[in-house]
Design a protein around this motif. Structure first.
Motif, PDB file in Angstrom:
ATOM      1  N   ALA A   1       0.830  -1.211   0.000  1.00 24.51           N
ATOM      2  CA  ALA A   1       0.000   0.000   0.000  1.00 24.51           C
ATOM      3  C   ALA A   1       0.861   1.257   0.000  1.00 24.51           C
ATOM      4  CB  ALA A   1      -0.924  -0.013   1.216  1.00 24.51           C
ATOM      5  N   LEU A   2       1.942   1.238   0.772  1.00 24.51           N
ATOM      6  CA  LEU A   2       2.843   2.393   0.838  1.00 24.51           C
ATOM      7  C   LEU A   2       3.490   2.662  -0.520  1.00 24.51           C
ATOM      8  CD1 LEU A   2       4.295   4.439   2.827  1.00 24.51           C
ATOM      9  CD2 LEU A   2       6.120   2.740   2.948  1.00 24.51           C
ATOM     10  N   LEU A   3       3.973   1.614  -1.165  1.00 25.97           N
ATOM     11  CA  LEU A   3       4.676   1.770  -2.437  1.00 25.97           C
ATOM     12  C   LEU A   3       3.724   2.082  -3.591  1.00 25.97           C
ATOM     13  CD1 LEU A   3       7.447  -0.990  -2.279  1.00 25.97           C
ATOM     14  CD2 LEU A   3       7.575   1.420  -1.667  1.00 25.97           C
ATOM     15  N   SER A   4       2.483   1.625  -3.483  1.00 29.21           N
ATOM     16  CA  SER A   4       1.516   1.942  -4.542  1.00 29.21           C
ATOM     17  C   SER A   4       1.254   3.449  -4.595  1.00 29.21           C
ATOM     18  CB  SER A   4       0.207   1.179  -4.318  1.00 29.21           C
ATOM     19  OG  SER A   4      -0.422   1.613  -3.116  1.00 29.21           O
ATOM     20  N   LEU A   5       1.328   4.110  -3.438  1.00 23.91           N
ATOM     21  CA  LEU A   5       1.182   5.573  -3.409  1.00 23.91           C
ATOM     22  C   LEU A   5       2.419   6.254  -3.984  1.00 23.91           C
ATOM     23  CD1 LEU A   5      -0.395   6.054   0.143  1.00 23.91           C
ATOM     24  CD2 LEU A   5      -1.554   6.276  -2.056  1.00 23.91           C
ATOM     25  N   SER A   6       3.599   5.730  -3.641  1.00 24.78           N
ATOM     26  CA  SER A   6       4.842   6.340  -4.125  1.00 24.78           C
ATOM     27  C   SER A   6       5.036   6.133  -5.626  1.00 24.78           C
ATOM     28  CB  SER A   6       6.043   5.747  -3.365  1.00 24.78           C
ATOM     29  OG  SER A   6       5.922   5.976  -1.985  1.00 24.78           O
ATOM     30  N   ALA A   7       4.601   4.976  -6.131  1.00 26.17           N
ATOM     31  CA  ALA A   7       4.821   4.644  -7.550  1.00 26.17           C
ATOM     32  C   ALA A   7       4.020   5.543  -8.486  1.00 26.17           C
ATOM     33  CB  ALA A   7       4.469   3.184  -7.803  1.00 26.17           C
ATOM     34  N   THR A   8       2.933   6.143  -8.001  1.00 28.58           N
ATOM     35  CA  THR A   8       2.094   6.985  -8.860  1.00 28.58           C
ATOM     36  C   THR A   8       2.495   8.460  -8.820  1.00 28.58           C
ATOM     37  OG1 THR A   8       0.501   7.220  -7.038  1.00 28.58           O
ATOM     38  CG2 THR A   8       0.118   5.437  -8.610  1.00 28.58           C
ATOM     39  N   LEU A   9       3.492   8.792  -8.022  1.00 26.52           N
ATOM     40  CA  LEU A   9       3.921  10.189  -7.908  1.00 26.52           C
ATOM     41  C   LEU A   9       4.608  10.662  -9.189  1.00 26.52           C
ATOM     42  CD1 LEU A   9       5.453  10.238  -4.299  1.00 26.52           C
ATOM     43  CD2 LEU A   9       3.327  11.351  -5.024  1.00 26.52           C
ATOM     44  N   GLN A  10       4.392  11.915  -9.538  1.00 24.88           N
ATOM     45  CA  GLN A  10       5.142  12.532 -10.631  1.00 24.88           C
ATOM     46  C   GLN A  10       6.442  13.074 -10.047  1.00 24.88           C
ATOM     47  OE1 GLN A  10       2.495  15.453 -12.406  1.00 24.88           O
ATOM     48  NE2 GLN A  10       1.894  13.982 -13.980  1.00 24.88           N
ATOM     49  N   LEU A  11       7.547  12.637 -10.620  1.00 24.35           N
ATOM     50  CA  LEU A  11       8.854  12.972 -10.063  1.00 24.35           C
ATOM     51  C   LEU A  11       9.538  14.057 -10.892  1.00 24.35           C
ATOM     52  CD1 LEU A  11      10.147   9.362  -9.278  1.00 24.35           C
ATOM     53  CD2 LEU A  11       8.805  10.888  -7.821  1.00 24.35           C
ATOM     54  N   CYS A  12      10.263  14.918 -10.198  1.00 27.99           N
ATOM     55  CA  CYS A  12      11.016  15.990 -10.857  1.00 27.99           C
ATOM     56  C   CYS A  12      12.517  15.755 -10.759  1.00 27.99           C
ATOM     57  CB  CYS A  12      10.660  17.337 -10.225  1.00 27.99           C
ATOM     58  SG  CYS A  12       8.976  17.859 -10.564  1.00 27.99           S
ATOM     59  N   GLY A  13      12.921  14.530 -10.634  1.00 30.62           N
ATOM     60  CA  GLY A  13      14.332  14.196 -10.545  1.00 30.62           C
ATOM     61  C   GLY A  13      14.487  12.692 -10.386  1.00 30.62           C
ATOM     62  N   ASN A  14      15.704  12.212 -10.508  1.00 31.56           N
ATOM     63  CA  ASN A  14      15.947  10.775 -10.357  1.00 31.56           C
ATOM     64  C   ASN A  14      17.247  10.484  -9.600  1.00 31.56           C
ATOM     65  OD1 ASN A  14      17.729  11.629 -12.310  1.00 31.56           O
ATOM     66  ND2 ASN A  14      17.424   9.838 -13.644  1.00 31.56           N
ATOM     67  N   ILE A  15      17.657  11.435  -8.763  1.00 29.12           N
ATOM     68  CA  ILE A  15      18.911  11.268  -8.016  1.00 29.12           C
ATOM     69  C   ILE A  15      18.597  10.948  -6.554  1.00 29.12           C
ATOM     70  CG2 ILE A  15      20.998  12.416  -7.185  1.00 29.12           C
ATOM     71  CD1 ILE A  15      21.016  14.021  -9.780  1.00 29.12           C
ATOM     72  N   ILE A  16      19.128   9.824  -6.072  1.00 29.47           N
ATOM     73  CA  ILE A  16      18.949   9.392  -4.684  1.00 29.47           C
ATOM     74  C   ILE A  16      20.311   9.368  -4.015  1.00 29.47           C
ATOM     75  CG2 ILE A  16      18.192   7.516  -3.168  1.00 29.47           C
ATOM     76  CD1 ILE A  16      16.256   6.652  -5.346  1.00 29.47           C
ATOM     77  N   ASN A  17      20.450  10.105  -2.938  1.00 29.54           N
ATOM     78  CA  ASN A  17      21.737  10.194  -2.250  1.00 29.54           C
ATOM     79  C   ASN A  17      21.871   9.080  -1.212  1.00 29.54           C
ATOM     80  OD1 ASN A  17      24.257  11.199  -1.523  1.00 29.54           O
ATOM     81  ND2 ASN A  17      23.401  12.547   0.039  1.00 29.54           N
ATOM     82  N   LYS A  18      21.856   7.847  -1.690  1.00 26.96           N
ATOM     83  CA  LYS A  18      22.013   6.652  -0.846  1.00 26.96           C
ATOM     84  C   LYS A  18      22.741   5.588  -1.659  1.00 26.96           C
ATOM     85  CE  LYS A  18      18.576   5.130   1.699  1.00 26.96           C
ATOM     86  NZ  LYS A  18      18.703   5.323   3.150  1.00 26.96           N
ATOM     87  N   VAL A  19      23.108   4.487  -0.983  1.00 26.45           N
ATOM     88  CA  VAL A  19      23.740   3.371  -1.694  1.00 26.45           C
ATOM     89  C   VAL A  19      22.710   2.316  -2.091  1.00 26.45           C
ATOM     90  CG1 VAL A  19      26.016   3.679  -0.666  1.00 26.45           C
ATOM     91  CG2 VAL A  19      24.336   2.241   0.493  1.00 26.45           C
ATOM     92  N   TYR A  20      21.468   2.505  -1.672  1.00 26.51           N
ATOM     93  CA  TYR A  20      20.375   1.640  -2.116  1.00 26.51           C
ATOM     94  C   TYR A  20      19.093   2.477  -2.134  1.00 26.51           C
ATOM     95  CZ  TYR A  20      19.385   1.278   2.900  1.00 26.51           C
ATOM     96  OH  TYR A  20      19.128   1.569   4.217  1.00 26.51           O
ATOM     97  N   CYS A  21      18.040   1.949  -2.724  1.00 24.67           N
ATOM     98  CA  CYS A  21      16.812   2.709  -2.903  1.00 24.67           C
ATOM     99  C   CYS A  21      16.055   2.863  -1.574  1.00 24.67           C
ATOM    100  CB  CYS A  21      15.909   2.024  -3.922  1.00 24.67           C
ATOM    101  SG  CYS A  21      16.558   2.081  -5.597  1.00 24.67           S
ATOM    102  N   GLY A  22      15.413   4.018  -1.406  1.00 28.19           N
ATOM    103  CA  GLY A  22      14.603   4.278  -0.227  1.00 28.19           C
ATOM    104  C   GLY A  22      13.314   4.971  -0.612  1.00 28.19           C
ATOM    105  N   ASN A  23      12.242   4.697   0.116  1.00 26.25           N
ATOM    106  CA  ASN A  23      10.945   5.281  -0.223  1.00 26.25           C
ATOM    107  C   ASN A  23      10.906   6.786   0.027  1.00 26.25           C
ATOM    108  OD1 ASN A  23       7.999   4.931  -0.876  1.00 26.25           O
ATOM    109  ND2 ASN A  23       7.801   5.773   1.178  1.00 26.25           N
TER     110      ASN A  23
END
Length: 305
Positions: A156-178
């Motif tokens: 349920a948490l990720l279904s909300l995040s997956a539909t977001l319109q994003l204005c970038g694709n840079i994550i300052n981590k060594v793995y993906c985070g919500n």
């Protein structure tokens, strides 16, 4: 600006320029992963093969060790590939898959520790009624609810995040985070924040209340009980408390890094903090429970002999 239809991958920028140490880091991480897999698989086999360990506490431990394998496998193979790679990118579907693995691992871990504290509470505070209160059917239900609820809550948490319109694709981590992905959203994320608050209350506050309540009851019995009761409580609760504190510290470091500005913190320390609960917990639990509990220790000796 780029919208969600154009974001097909994310760039992980927290990786250091390994240079000549690239293969050294790879060997260190590979050794840690092999140690985690070997120790947790060994204890799962010991518990499954030894009939004397087919008791509630050890079945909950078996669920805990399975979760350690699940969580570390969601991170380590990906981490090993990224260390050897010069371009640290990850596709959007795989990124969300990794977030699902990491978050559900954390959720299952905390719920597992909560039901283990409840189990110790019944064993110490109600020893004569323990077998009638902690039945095999109840054990199966507790373990099933722990895993199913965690999976459904994260979906349920990720279904909300997956539909977001994003204005970038840079994550300052060594793995993906919500949360880093939510911060990339172009528009209002109020719904994500509301669900995130509800999710936090259910998945963290409720287990924490249960853990605090059970340990207050255990302490009350220990202070008023016999020396034998206190010794039993200390021997069975110490590994659980150490595991709980270690995992809590790891989650605290994770929240600290995600929610606050860490630009002044050295990159190496940021990486260590972000990986703490995904490395230390799967390493510590087999040691604590394998060495700290006499029945498991004796069963391990029988296997070796």
């Amino acid at each position: 600006m780029i919208n969600s239809t154009q974001v097909s991958y994310f760039i992980l920028t927290a990786y250091l320029d390994n240079g000549p140490f690239q293969y050294l880091y790879f060997m260190v991480i590979l050794s840690l992963y092999m140690l985690i897999v070997g120790s947790n698989v060994f204890l799962i086999v010991v518990i499954c093969m030894n009939r004397s360990l087919h008791e509630p506490m050890y079945l909950f431990l078996c669920s805990l060790f399975v979760n350690e394998l699940y969580g570390s496998t969601g991170l380590f193979p990906f981490l090993l590939l990224q260390i050897l790679s010069d371009i640290h990118t990850v596709s959007k579907p795989f990124c969300f898959l990794q977030i699902f693995c990491v978050l559900s691992y954390g959720n299952v871990e905390f719920f597992n520790l909560a039901i283990m504290s409840y189990d110790r509470y019944l064993a110490i505070c109600y020893p004569l009624q323990y077998n009638t209160r902690m039945t095999p059917n109840k054990i199966r239900i507790l373990i099933a609810v722990t895993w199913l609820f965690s999976f459904l809550a994260i979906i349920a948490l990720l279904s909300l995040s997956a539909t977001l319109q994003l204005c970038g694709n840079i994550i300052n981590k060594v793995y993906c985070g919500n949360y880093p992905i939510v911060k990339l959203a172009c528009f209002d994320t109020r719904l994500n924040n509301i669900y995130g608050l509800i999710y936090t209350v259910i998945s963290i506050c409720i287990p924490l209340i249960l853990i605090v309540y059970t340990y207050l009851k255990i302490l009350r019995v220990c202070f008023s009980g016999s020396k034998q009761t206190r010794q039993k409580a200390v021997s069975t609760c110490t590994p659980h408390l150490v595991s709980l504190l270690n995992f809590s510290f790891g989650c605290y470091f994770q929240i600290l890094q995600s929610r606050f500005d860490m630009s002044r913190v050295p990159n190496v320390l940021q990486i260590i903090l972000s990986l703490y609960f995904l490395i230390l917990q799967p390493l510590l639990n087999p040691i604590m429970y394998g060495m700290g509990m006499s029945k498991i220790r004796n069963a391990c000796k029988q296997v070796f002999h």
